[in-house]
Design a protein around this motif. Structure first.
Motif, PDB file in Angstrom:
ATOM      1  N   ALA A   1      31.099  34.784 -38.633  1.00 32.31           N
ATOM      2  CA  ALA A   1      31.774  36.164 -38.693  1.00 32.31           C
ATOM      3  C   ALA A   1      31.185  37.284 -37.616  1.00 32.31           C
ATOM      4  O   ALA A   1      32.053  38.084 -37.463  1.00 32.31           O
ATOM      5  CB  ALA A   1      31.463  36.754 -40.119  1.00 32.31           C
ATOM      6  N   ASP A   2      29.960  37.099 -37.173  1.00 32.76           N
ATOM      7  CA  ASP A   2      29.421  38.227 -36.114  1.00 32.76           C
ATOM      8  C   ASP A   2      29.345  37.697 -34.817  1.00 32.76           C
ATOM      9  O   ASP A   2      28.827  38.140 -33.963  1.00 32.76           O
ATOM     10  CB  ASP A   2      27.922  38.254 -36.718  1.00 32.76           C
ATOM     11  CG  ASP A   2      28.190  39.415 -37.952  1.00 32.76           C
ATOM     12  OD1 ASP A   2      29.147  39.984 -38.182  1.00 32.76           O
ATOM     13  OD2 ASP A   2      27.097  39.773 -38.391  1.00 32.76           O
ATOM     14  N   HIS A   3      30.268  36.586 -34.656  1.00 31.74           N
ATOM     15  CA  HIS A   3      30.227  35.939 -33.148  1.00 31.74           C
ATOM     16  C   HIS A   3      31.444  35.725 -32.803  1.00 31.74           C
ATOM     17  O   HIS A   3      31.899  34.669 -32.939  1.00 31.74           O
ATOM     18  CB  HIS A   3      29.391  34.747 -33.016  1.00 31.74           C
ATOM     19  CG  HIS A   3      29.191  34.062 -31.549  1.00 31.74           C
ATOM     20  ND1 HIS A   3      29.808  33.160 -31.000  1.00 31.74           N
ATOM     21  CD2 HIS A   3      28.116  34.676 -30.790  1.00 31.74           C
ATOM     22  CE1 HIS A   3      29.476  33.046 -29.814  1.00 31.74           C
ATOM     23  NE2 HIS A   3      28.397  33.721 -29.575  1.00 31.74           N
ATOM     24  N   VAL A   4      32.156  36.881 -32.263  1.00 30.45           N
ATOM     25  CA  VAL A   4      33.626  36.844 -32.057  1.00 30.45           C
ATOM     26  C   VAL A   4      33.794  37.060 -30.572  1.00 30.45           C
ATOM     27  O   VAL A   4      33.505  37.786 -29.948  1.00 30.45           O
ATOM     28  CB  VAL A   4      34.272  38.043 -32.916  1.00 30.45           C
ATOM     29  CG1 VAL A   4      36.130  37.951 -32.730  1.00 30.45           C
ATOM     30  CG2 VAL A   4      34.154  37.822 -34.363  1.00 30.45           C
ATOM     31  N   VAL A   5      34.774  35.942 -29.903  1.00 30.10           N
ATOM     32  CA  VAL A   5      34.756  35.936 -28.613  1.00 30.10           C
ATOM     33  C   VAL A   5      36.390  36.028 -28.272  1.00 30.10           C
ATOM     34  O   VAL A   5      37.122  35.001 -29.091  1.00 30.10           O
ATOM     35  CB  VAL A   5      34.311  34.549 -28.025  1.00 30.10           C
ATOM     36  CG1 VAL A   5      34.560  34.535 -26.429  1.00 30.10           C
ATOM     37  CG2 VAL A   5      32.618  34.632 -28.134  1.00 30.10           C
ATOM     38  N   ARG A   6      36.836  36.886 -27.688  1.00 31.50           N
ATOM     39  CA  ARG A   6      38.379  37.116 -27.549  1.00 31.50           C
ATOM     40  C   ARG A   6      39.159  36.937 -28.782  1.00 31.50           C
ATOM     41  O   ARG A   6      40.126  36.375 -28.997  1.00 31.50           O
ATOM     42  CB  ARG A   6      38.802  36.125 -26.576  1.00 31.50           C
ATOM     43  CG  ARG A   6      38.280  36.512 -25.238  1.00 31.50           C
ATOM     44  CD  ARG A   6      38.892  35.405 -24.172  1.00 31.50           C
ATOM     45  NE  ARG A   6      38.320  35.750 -22.747  1.00 31.50           N
ATOM     46  CZ  ARG A   6      38.477  36.819 -22.093  1.00 31.50           C
ATOM     47  NH1 ARG A   6      39.343  37.652 -21.839  1.00 31.50           N
ATOM     48  NH2 ARG A   6      37.693  36.728 -20.661  1.00 31.50           N
ATOM     49  N   GLY A   7      38.494  37.474 -29.906  1.00 34.60           N
ATOM     50  CA  GLY A   7      39.326  37.565 -31.076  1.00 34.60           C
ATOM     51  C   GLY A   7      39.051  36.322 -31.878  1.00 34.60           C
ATOM     52  O   GLY A   7      39.508  36.305 -33.091  1.00 34.60           O
ATOM     53  N   GLN A   8      38.217  35.253 -31.358  1.00 36.71           N
ATOM     54  CA  GLN A   8      38.167  34.005 -32.146  1.00 36.71           C
ATOM     55  C   GLN A   8      36.389  33.950 -32.662  1.00 36.71           C
ATOM     56  O   GLN A   8      35.837  34.260 -31.881  1.00 36.71           O
ATOM     57  CB  GLN A   8      38.693  32.888 -31.354  1.00 36.71           C
ATOM     58  CG  GLN A   8      39.967  33.036 -30.863  1.00 36.71           C
ATOM     59  CD  GLN A   8      40.800  32.607 -31.724  1.00 36.71           C
ATOM     60  OE1 GLN A   8      40.325  31.777 -32.817  1.00 36.71           O
ATOM     61  NE2 GLN A   8      42.106  32.947 -31.646  1.00 36.71           N
ATOM     62  N   ARG A   9      36.764  33.463 -33.890  1.00 43.08           N
ATOM     63  CA  ARG A   9      35.121  33.306 -34.497  1.00 43.08           C
ATOM     64  C   ARG A   9      34.613  31.917 -33.960  1.00 43.08           C
ATOM     65  O   ARG A   9      35.436  31.089 -34.175  1.00 43.08           O
ATOM     66  CB  ARG A   9      35.234  33.221 -35.979  1.00 43.08           C
ATOM     67  CG  ARG A   9      35.460  34.546 -36.648  1.00 43.08           C
ATOM     68  CD  ARG A   9      35.763  34.308 -38.100  1.00 43.08           C
ATOM     69  NE  ARG A   9      36.706  33.484 -38.595  1.00 43.08           N
ATOM     70  CZ  ARG A   9      37.180  33.484 -39.850  1.00 43.08           C
ATOM     71  NH1 ARG A   9      36.526  34.133 -40.838  1.00 43.08           N
ATOM     72  NH2 ARG A   9      37.932  32.768 -40.233  1.00 43.08           N
ATOM     73  N   ILE A  10      33.683  31.951 -33.061  1.00 40.18           N
ATOM     74  CA  ILE A  10      33.110  30.560 -32.320  1.00 40.18           C
ATOM     75  C   ILE A  10      31.874  30.406 -32.648  1.00 40.18           C
ATOM     76  O   ILE A  10      30.909  31.512 -32.966  1.00 40.18           O
ATOM     77  CB  ILE A  10      33.384  30.895 -30.913  1.00 40.18           C
ATOM     78  CG1 ILE A  10      35.040  31.057 -30.386  1.00 40.18           C
ATOM     79  CG2 ILE A  10      32.796  29.767 -30.135  1.00 40.18           C
ATOM     80  CD1 ILE A  10      35.126  31.231 -29.134  1.00 40.18           C
ATOM     81  N   MET A  11      31.256  29.152 -33.063  1.00 41.57           N
ATOM     82  CA  MET A  11      29.999  28.748 -33.358  1.00 41.57           C
ATOM     83  C   MET A  11      29.117  29.180 -32.121  1.00 41.57           C
ATOM     84  O   MET A  11      29.336  28.714 -30.882  1.00 41.57           O
ATOM     85  CB  MET A  11      30.015  27.532 -33.564  1.00 41.57           C
ATOM     86  CG  MET A  11      28.453  27.007 -34.186  1.00 41.57           C
ATOM     87  SD  MET A  11      28.106  27.527 -35.795  1.00 41.57           S
ATOM     88  CE  MET A  11      28.896  26.207 -36.757  1.00 41.57           C
ATOM     89  N   PRO A  12      28.125  29.844 -32.290  1.00 42.54           N
ATOM     90  CA  PRO A  12      27.129  30.161 -30.998  1.00 42.54           C
ATOM     91  C   PRO A  12      26.353  28.717 -30.613  1.00 42.54           C
ATOM     92  O   PRO A  12      26.257  28.069 -31.610  1.00 42.54           O
ATOM     93  CB  PRO A  12      25.895  31.184 -31.623  1.00 42.54           C
ATOM     94  CG  PRO A  12      26.726  31.821 -32.999  1.00 42.54           C
ATOM     95  CD  PRO A  12      27.711  30.904 -33.648  1.00 42.54           C
ATOM     96  N   GLY A  13      26.148  28.539 -29.360  1.00 41.28           N
ATOM     97  CA  GLY A  13      25.724  27.156 -29.115  1.00 41.28           C
ATOM     98  C   GLY A  13      24.305  27.184 -29.642  1.00 41.28           C
ATOM     99  O   GLY A  13      23.881  25.997 -29.722  1.00 41.28           O
ATOM    100  N   VAL A  14      23.764  28.265 -29.710  1.00 41.12           N
ATOM    101  CA  VAL A  14      22.275  27.889 -30.379  1.00 41.12           C
ATOM    102  C   VAL A  14      22.069  27.163 -31.718  1.00 41.12           C
ATOM    103  O   VAL A  14      21.171  26.743 -31.911  1.00 41.12           O
ATOM    104  CB  VAL A  14      21.533  29.331 -30.364  1.00 41.12           C
ATOM    105  CG1 VAL A  14      21.210  29.668 -29.021  1.00 41.12           C
ATOM    106  CG2 VAL A  14      22.096  30.504 -30.999  1.00 41.12           C
ATOM    107  N   VAL A  15      23.203  27.457 -32.415  1.00 40.73           N
ATOM    108  CA  VAL A  15      23.477  26.956 -33.856  1.00 40.73           C
ATOM    109  C   VAL A  15      22.981  25.389 -33.723  1.00 40.73           C
ATOM    110  O   VAL A  15      22.564  24.929 -34.462  1.00 40.73           O
ATOM    111  CB  VAL A  15      24.427  27.322 -34.443  1.00 40.73           C
ATOM    112  CG1 VAL A  15      24.666  26.540 -35.949  1.00 40.73           C
ATOM    113  CG2 VAL A  15      24.633  28.929 -34.737  1.00 40.73           C
ATOM    114  N   TYR A  16      23.662  24.641 -32.822  1.00 35.29           N
ATOM    115  CA  TYR A  16      23.488  23.214 -32.580  1.00 35.29           C
ATOM    116  C   TYR A  16      22.197  22.930 -32.391  1.00 35.29           C
ATOM    117  O   TYR A  16      21.859  21.637 -32.960  1.00 35.29           O
ATOM    118  CB  TYR A  16      24.395  22.890 -31.470  1.00 35.29           C
ATOM    119  CG  TYR A  16      25.853  23.235 -31.526  1.00 35.29           C
ATOM    120  CD1 TYR A  16      26.418  22.871 -32.638  1.00 35.29           C
ATOM    121  CD2 TYR A  16      26.646  23.645 -30.343  1.00 35.29           C
ATOM    122  CE1 TYR A  16      27.889  23.236 -32.609  1.00 35.29           C
ATOM    123  CE2 TYR A  16      28.005  24.262 -30.404  1.00 35.29           C
ATOM    124  CZ  TYR A  16      28.642  23.626 -31.377  1.00 35.29           C
ATOM    125  OH  TYR A  16      29.714  24.240 -31.428  1.00 35.29           O
TER     126      TYR A  16
END
Length: 709
Positions: free
Chosen positions: A488-503
């Protein structure tokens, strides 16, 4: 009743009280007159304007802010109105049309600034329209508490026209309540026909902004007013859309009215002002009606002598907003060369905030720009302001038009009496671009709900919720809805995208589960050894839209003792989002950095607000739970970051060994904040290797150095 312990807090006490809605504005702006929160349902904002007009006439106010706001924070209204049969099944407001079958809810906010007409003309204010008459009444007893009353509407409209001496034949546009109901629209047209009571035909257009933006409930009336004001400004009659065939219960024959279905010039008799009426009827039975007239200025047009020297002053709450404001204003001035620079300069001098910029324009080469931060103003500036001789000197500079000296004094923190600079008559205040507020997110965090048909305590970890291993593979699966804090707090160009560090944390947690490493030592295989994550590949973005997304991480042991992992949507043949290698049993080595030496090399400070503003300019929006940077210190090719775990309600905390902490070791907020710090170098350097040495704590200092890519 029914609220959780977290929801019952001191903020809810004031945050949900309707009385605070108006009081908060008065509090922030230090307004001392009447402050009323009015709830008459759909007519609230028009009733507010009528009450503000009464206050101005009674002189209990000299200025009044009146309007309304409606926000649908949940599905409640849709559910209730749908069960009541009020909503359009087509999702359109067919106002006055045969297809009318209900309204469509909308959201909006609108406010107008009201002033007594004589005062506004005297002060040279920009006037968008003149309210010629207004009134409020109540339906009383009808055949149902929410049913409209044609008689009440007729009485109200006639009363307004008679009390204020308005001939209905001078009204050529009516912005109706127009909720697009089969019986409500005919009642409104019938009432208008009786109230106008004229033999003149087909001269007055009927419209409803609800056909464009839906029914804004408490803000419906102000939406109609703003539409009417814009029509007056452009001298055009706006069309009512979604109209094809007149409602069978409405007859416009031998009436003053017609349905306007196309944009057309608003023609009136020469020398006569355009007039529009606006109606708003609450389902509470409270009705409001007002008449707005075009303002025709009697003041002589002033020649725009843009060769005269001018002093432009800008102020903002931060350096970044000041830069944005200056650029926006520059573009606006370039596009509006017909306006007087002196009017622009005078209008800008009304705002006073912390960050200041002044630019004076005169005969070349006497043009300059100065900036200053008020909270850092010198003792000399304070002394200058309190000393009578200093004030006299400043007044002299203003009278002699010594713009460079006045500019430097103002950015130093001195208060300038701008009337002395401009003399009499004063320039006119005009409409300029509004302040560029920083993009800040204020949505309440939503606590994660348990997966369907799954007990709460069966979740292994927020990122690896379930063990879905079978005979062929070791696998963990998780379903993400998009309301998780890291999405919810990682929005890129209007899209909710999983931060890479989560992996990274997902892989660590999966290996810890597979190897049965206790939570208390989740970073270590055994004393003195650790897990190392390497050869990380972020293959593609994981985006979560309206529907939940299930993700799998598959672990495969290798002959050399390492464990490979693949994270994908399809557990068997899916294209991976990320993959890499985990090496257990790596000997623990701790690298110590010379922090004082780094601090001495990194002298330039970048605030958190400036950092996240830069990211927003790159179309990357970080919400509160991922804003972990407190400050960046930048040197030559390196940056030192001070990080703090955001204290956001509902966000899982890092594992600290206590039984109540959720098991994050590589906490996404802290890890992502470390990567965010690269903005200080203006380039993101991807890590070649990450070692899982220890748990992320709630506060860290991170050092980075640019070594080339």
């Amino acid at each position: 009743y029914g609220l959780t312990e977290q929801e019952v807090n001191e903020l809810r006490f004031t945050g949900t009280a309707s009385s605070i809605l108006s009081a908060r504005i008065a509090y922030l702006l230090n307004l001392k007159g009447p402050a009323l929160a009015i709830d008459t349902a759909c007519s609230s904002s028009l009733v507010a304007i009528a009450e503000a007009c009464n206050s101005l006439i009674l002189q209990t106010s000299d200025l009044a802010l009146a309007g309304g706001v409606y926000v649908m924070a949940g599905p409640g209204l849709h559910i209730m109105t749908s069960k009541a049969g009020m909503l359009s099944e087509d999702g359109r407001c067919f106002t006055f049309d045969q297809r009318a079958n209900g309204f469509v809810p909308g959201e909006g906010v609108g406010v107008v600034l009201l002033k007594r007409f004589s005062d506004a003309v005297r002060d040279g204010d920009p006037i968008h329209g003149v309210i010629r008459g207004w009134g409020i009444n109540q339906d009383g007893k009808t055949n149902g508490i929410t049913a409209p009353s044609a008689n009440a509407q007729v009485l109200l409209e006639k009363d307004v026209y008679e009390r204020f001496g308005i001939s209905p034949e001078t009204i050529t546009l009516v912005e109706t309540h127009g909720t697009a109901t089969k019986l409500g629209d005919p009642i409104e047209v019938e009432a208008l026909t009786k109230a106008f009571s004229t033999a003149k035909q087909k001269y007055c257009a009927l419209g409803s902004v609800k056909s464009n933006i839906g029914h804004l409930s408490a803000a419906a009336g102000i939406a109609g007013v703003i539409k009417a004001l814009l029509a007056l400004k452009h001298q055009m009659l706006p069309p009512t859309i979604h109209f094809a065939e007149l409602n069978e219960h409405i007859s416009l024959d031998n009436t003053p009215f017609y349905i306007n279905t196309q944009l057309q010039p608003w023609e009136v008799t020469a020398g006569k002002p355009r007039r529009a009426a606006v109606s708003s009827f609450g389902f509470s039975g409270t009705n409001a009606h007002l008449v707005i007239e075009e303002y025709i200025s009697e003041r002589e047009s002033v020649k725009n002598n843009n060769e005269l020297p001018c002093l432009f002053v800008l102020s903002a709450r931060s350096e970044q907003q000041l830069k944005s404001y200056a650029q926006e204003l520059k573009d606006w001035i370039t596009a509006h060369t017909q306006l007087a620079l002196v009017d622009m300069a005078f209008t800008l001098s009304q705002e006073i905030l912390l960050q200041r910029l002044s630019a004076f324009i005169g005969e070349q080469p006497s043009t300059g720009v100065y900036t200053g931060l008020i909270k850092n103003r010198s003792k000399d500036a304070s002394l200058f302001e309190t000393d009578e001789d200093g004030q006299a000197l400043l007044h002299l500079w203003c009278q002699q038009k010594k713009l460079a000296k006045v500019a430097q004094a103002w950015v130093s923190g001195l208060n300038v009496e701008w009337q002395l600079l401009y003399g009499e008559p004063l320039p006119h205040r005009i409409n300029l671009p509004t302040y560029p507020f920083a993009d800040e997110r204020y949505w309440l965090p939503i606590a994660p709900a348990p997966a369907p048909n799954t007990p709460h305590n069966s979740t292994l970890h927020p990122l690896i919720q379930h063990n879905t291993s079978d005979f062929f593979a070791m696998r963990f699966s998780s379903t993400f809805r998009g309301d998780e804090f890291f999405l919810a707090d990682h929005v890129v160009r209007g899209q909710r995208i999983m931060p890479g560090v989560v992996y990274l944390e997902m892989a660590r947690a999966a290996v810890a589960q597979a190897m049965r490493i206790p939570a208390a030592s989740a970073a270590f295989v055994e004393e003195g050894s650790m897990l190392r994550l390497s050869q990380i590949v972020w293959a593609g973005p994981l985006m979560v839209g309206a529907s939940p997304l299930t993700v799998h991480i598959t672990l495969t042991p290798q002959e050399n003792g390492t464990i490979s992992f693949v994270i994908s949507q399809d557990a068997v043949n899916g294209v991976p989002y990320a993959q890499g290698t985990v090496e257990p049993g790596i000997q623990s080595t701790v690298q110590h950095l010379d922090l004082p030496a780094i601090q001495s090399r990194c002298q330039r400070r970048i605030s958190a607000s400036e950092c996240y503003q830069r990211y927003r300019e790159l179309s990357i929006s970080y919400g509160p739970s991922l804003q972990g940077i407190e400050q960046l210190s930048v040197g030559e090719g390196e940056v030192l970051a001070r990080l703090r775990l955001p204290a956001t309600p509902g966000m899982a905390q890092p594992y600290t060994g206590g039984s109540t902490s959720l098991p994050y070791v590589l906490h996404p907020s802290m890890l992502d904040a470390a990567l965010q710090a690269c903005i200080g170098l203006q380039i993101v350097v991807p890590p070649e290797d990450r070692r899982d040495r220890a748990c992320c704590r709630s506060r860290h200092r991170v050092g980075m150095r640019y070594r080339g890519v």
